[in-house]
Design a protein around this motif. Structure first.
Motif, PDB file in Angstrom:
ATOM      1  N   HIS A   1      42.389  31.126  34.097  1.00  0.00           N
ATOM      2  CA  HIS A   1      42.091  32.507  33.875  1.00  0.00           C
ATOM      3  C   HIS A   1      41.991  33.288  32.525  1.00  0.00           C
ATOM      4  N   PRO A   2      41.079  33.893  32.117  1.00  0.00           N
ATOM      5  CA  PRO A   2      40.762  34.279  30.755  1.00  0.00           C
ATOM      6  C   PRO A   2      41.945  34.989  30.206  1.00  0.00           C
ATOM      7  N   ASP A   3      42.902  35.526  30.719  1.00  0.00           N
ATOM      8  CA  ASP A   3      44.106  36.309  30.219  1.00  0.00           C
ATOM      9  C   ASP A   3      45.235  34.962  29.702  1.00  0.00           C
TER      10      ASP A   3
ATOM     11  N   PRO B   1      51.217  25.303  29.677  1.00  0.00           N
ATOM     12  CA  PRO B   1      49.895  25.006  30.783  1.00  0.00           C
ATOM     13  C   PRO B   1      50.299  25.439  31.942  1.00  0.00           C
ATOM     14  N   TRP B   2      51.520  24.910  32.348  1.00  0.00           N
ATOM     15  CA  TRP B   2      52.000  25.094  33.911  1.00  0.00           C
ATOM     16  C   TRP B   2      51.832  26.296  34.183  1.00  0.00           C
ATOM     17  N   GLU B   3      52.104  27.408  33.480  1.00  0.00           N
ATOM     18  CA  GLU B   3      52.261  28.843  33.776  1.00  0.00           C
ATOM     19  C   GLU B   3      50.768  29.530  33.825  1.00  0.00           C
ATOM     20  N   CYS B   4      49.543  28.524  33.636  1.00  0.00           N
ATOM     21  CA  CYS B   4      48.377  29.304  33.669  1.00  0.00           C
ATOM     22  C   CYS B   4      47.957  29.651  34.915  1.00  0.00           C
ATOM     23  N   ARG B   5      47.312  30.429  35.377  1.00  0.00           N
ATOM     24  CA  ARG B   5      46.565  30.977  36.325  1.00  0.00           C
ATOM     25  C   ARG B   5      45.154  30.427  36.473  1.00  0.00           C
ATOM     26  N   ALA B   6      44.695  30.295  37.612  1.00  0.00           N
ATOM     27  CA  ALA B   6      43.399  29.860  37.661  1.00  0.00           C
ATOM     28  C   ALA B   6      42.231  30.708  38.216  1.00  0.00           C
ATOM     29  N   MET B   7      40.956  30.705  38.004  1.00  0.00           N
ATOM     30  CA  MET B   7      40.072  31.658  38.669  1.00  0.00           C
ATOM     31  C   MET B   7      39.797  30.975  39.849  1.00  0.00           C
ATOM     32  N   HIS B   8      40.646  30.681  40.783  1.00  0.00           N
ATOM     33  CA  HIS B   8      40.541  30.113  42.106  1.00  0.00           C
ATOM     34  C   HIS B   8      40.894  31.164  43.174  1.00  0.00           C
ATOM     35  N   TYR B   9      40.195  31.315  44.189  1.00  0.00           N
ATOM     36  CA  TYR B   9      40.587  32.226  45.153  1.00  0.00           C
ATOM     37  C   TYR B   9      40.284  31.600  46.579  1.00  0.00           C
ATOM     38  N   ASP B  10      41.105  31.581  47.691  1.00  0.00           N
ATOM     39  CA  ASP B  10      40.859  31.467  48.841  1.00  0.00           C
ATOM     40  C   ASP B  10      40.675  32.611  49.714  1.00  0.00           C
TER      41      ASP B  10
END
Length: 597
Positions: free
Chosen positions: A463-465, A474-483
């Motif tokens: 996620h850009p933010d 790193p393990w707190e990063c969100r992804a630009m991933h969607y279901d």
RNA sequence: GGGGCCGUAGCUCAGUCGGUUAGAGUGCCGCACUGUCACUGCGGAGGUCGCGGGUUCGAGCCCCGUCGGCCCCGCCA
């Protein structure tokens, strides 16, 4: 003068099941399977079947030659016949309301047996209350099972959904491009099906787990919008909703944001659901992964139902039992569900819910019923009056709760919630509940190995933010991933891909993928991305599962013509099978099977 | 890899406490029947009780193993 049937050929004029009252008086020639026969001696009725349905063919001395009646009398089920005759209106008292062709019948003048049939091993024609044959037999005698009108309807629906998907994609400018079936392992992390190379001894192709890398390369190659009805292969253990080979509506597009991809997918889903007779509203609601876990304890929530998880930690008062306080002191939270009317549940029902909670890792399930006289149950005692006062509730309520760390308590209570939604007295509030789950974690911790793995695949953009957290947390990063989620089913998932080589390098480093392996497995993608890659992202819909849901079925096998068993066998063809020593030798393969001790 | 359920006539099933000749419906075969539609009536054939081993005087039934199917956990993003 009527329009000729689309299905007219040199050997027939119509399909059996497409005849209607408008055809009355016409002389027709039909071909079909004998579904059932009813012989009254000198009058014989045949129900003839084809993919369009059934029609009653009457053989009667008033219009049928004696030899036709005699032949009809001897016909066995599933024999293929061609018949000539005249379409006639049935007398009012002989109309069959259960048949599409029930107001008419065929008055047979000629009958030819063109495909004699042995007595079917499993019945195709079934009475109203007759059960299906065992699934094993249905798979073994698949051609007979596929003749059943129910399965034919499923396959026809599947066909229509495929056409609709193609048309929807094409009309939005997507190009259908095929990618290799003989390929190299792809990054999904499932086991590969391997195909030996004859010309390169000791080397193997892999069947694609998805066209992931190819579709990204197509973006780099400038094809901008790609789609494919793609066959995918994963050598993992099966379930009712998982087959080793399956079909995805796979898509990828360039110069897009997450919202652009979601908008396209929504339109495809609208078209698919419409084809099945359902109007659905877009845009779907968005739920972040963490919200979904907090409220439903699962990343594919069934939003047709309430019973949301609530955080009651702050409600806990001094009079609560020590173990409740202790659970919270060690970092746990109190997660509860309120079930209006749930006080009617029996002790056995509640014990079943508790068993679910325990098998999902909770120490136990606290519960209390609000009755005329107050709160009852072990939970009421454990929480004490002060806490129950804070939790609150009206007469007839049941509350269930568990204390634990979010990683345990949320999924466990999510399973308890699922069990509550499945109870027959809980009707869904709506028939179709879609949502997007967004902001997935970029990585997830593998419980077995303790290693971090990509929650989607390693090309998913952070996620850009959160990019700034990549190096620090790193393990707190969100992804630009969607279901995309429908009624508690995952329909598909997608992501915006990484196009920055530096970010991609960081991800591989965090995943501890050795440089050699990166080059070996993903080199051709990385080289591609270095050749001028547009920002891009995509999605893949599980088509079989969608067809299954729209067919109202609970098994993928009902929407796949020749499916595999749960042991990945094909009972009809008999695959897999041993091959000859000669074939193996040609492939430079030696087989060694471990003896069972 | 682990757990659960199932396997008896072509098909769907019953089979009591382990007991002597394993039943029903349907399908199949034969006969009768001119308006049925899961036609009806009468008669008949049809069984390696998944397979192997064990316990027992005796096993469809109990025990062990095995094969197959289904469901679930792990696994599959």
């Amino acid at each position: 003068m009527t329009v000729a049937s689309t299905f007219a050929t040199s050997r027939r004029s119509h399909l059996c099941g497409e005849l209607r009252e408008e055809h009355v008086g016409e002389t027709v020639r039909l071909g079909g399977w004998v579904h059932r026969t009813r012989s009254l001696g000198s009058i014989v009725f045949l129900d003839l079947r084809d993919r369009a349905g059934l029609i009653q063919a009457a053989c009667d001395p008033r219009f049928s030659p004696a030899d036709v009646i005699a032949a009809a009398d001897r016909l066995g089920a599933e024999t293929v016949v061609e018949v000539d005759g005249v379409v006639a209106r049935r007398p009012a008292e002989m109309v069959n309301k259960d048949m599409g062709t029930g107001t008419i019948e065929l008055q047979v003048t000629a009958l030819r047996i063109v495909g004699p049939a042995v007595t079917p091993a499993i019945p195709v024609a079934r009475g109203k209350d007759e059960k299906l044959a065992a699934e094993e037999l249905r798979l073994k005698h698949r051609i007979l099972d596929l003749r059943r009108p129910e399965l034919q309807a499923n396959m026809i629906l599947r066909h229509r959904l495929l056409q609709v998907a193609r048309h929807a994609m094409s009309s939005h400018g997507f190009l259908e491009i095929e990618t290799p079936i003989l390929t190299k392992t792809t990054p999904e992390g499932a086991r590969d099906y391997l195909v030996p190379s004859r010309v390169h001894p000791g080397e193997f192709y892999a069947l694609p787990q998805s066209p992931q890398i190819y579709k990204q390369l197509l973006m780099v190659a400038g094809y901008d919008r790609y789609f494919q009805i793609a066959r995918c292969f994963r050598d993992e253990d099966l379930r009712a909703d998982r087959q080793p080979e399956f079909t995805q509506i796979d898509l990828e597009c360039a110069f897009v944001t997450q919202e652009d991809v979601q908008a396209v997918v929504e339109r495809v889903l609208v078209a698919l659901w419409k084809e099945a007779g359902h109007d659905i509203a877009i845009p779907f609601q968005r739920l972040s992964w963490s919200t979904s876990m907090e409220r439903f304890g699962i990343d594919k929530p069934d939003l047709r139902y309430g019973f949301e998880l609530e955080n009651w930690t702050a409600h806990v008062q001094g009079d609560a039992a020590t173990f409740v306080h202790d659970g919270i002191t060690v970092g746990g939270l109190l997660r509860g569900i309120r079930v209006p009317g749930g006080a009617a549940l029996s002790r056995k029902d509640i014990d079943a819910l508790a068993a679910t909670a325990k098998s999902n890792g909770l120490g136990g399930l606290l519960w209390a019923k609000r009755t005329e006289t107050g709160w009852e149950g072990q939970g009421a005692k454990a929480f004490g009056a002060g806490t129950m006062e804070k939790i609150g509730g009206v007469i007839g309520d049941l509350i269930v709760a568990g204390v634990g760390a979010d990683s345990v308590a949320l999924p466990a209570m999510g399973q308890v919630r699922l069990e509550l939604t499945r109870r027959p007295e809980h009707a869904p509030a709506t028939a179709h509940a879609f949502c997007w789950i967004v902001d997935f974690p970029l990585f997830e911790l593998d419980a077995a190995s303790g290693e971090h793995t990509p929650s989607h695949h390693p090309f998913t953009s952070p996620h850009p933010d959160d990019v700034h957290k990549l190096e620090s947390v790193p393990w707190e990063c969100r992804a630009m991933h969607y279901d995309a989620v429908y009624n508690g089913n995952e329909l598909g998932s997608g992501s915006i891909r990484i196009t920055d080589p530096a970010v991609q390098e960081t991800i591989f480093r965090l995943l501890k993928v050795p440089a050699e392996e990166i080059q070996r497995r993903f080199g051709f993608l990385l080289d591609g991305l270095a050749a001028g890659a547009p920002p891009h992202g995509g999605f893949a819909l599980g088509f079989d599962r969608i067809a299954m849901l729209l067919a109202g079925s609970t098994s993928l096998r009902d929407v796949i013509a020749f499916p595999k068993t749960t042991a990945a066998r094909a009972l009809f063809e008999g695959a897999p099978s041993p091959v000859s020593a000669r074939e193996l030798a040609a492939l430079n393969i030696a087989v060694s099977i471990k003896e069972q001790s």
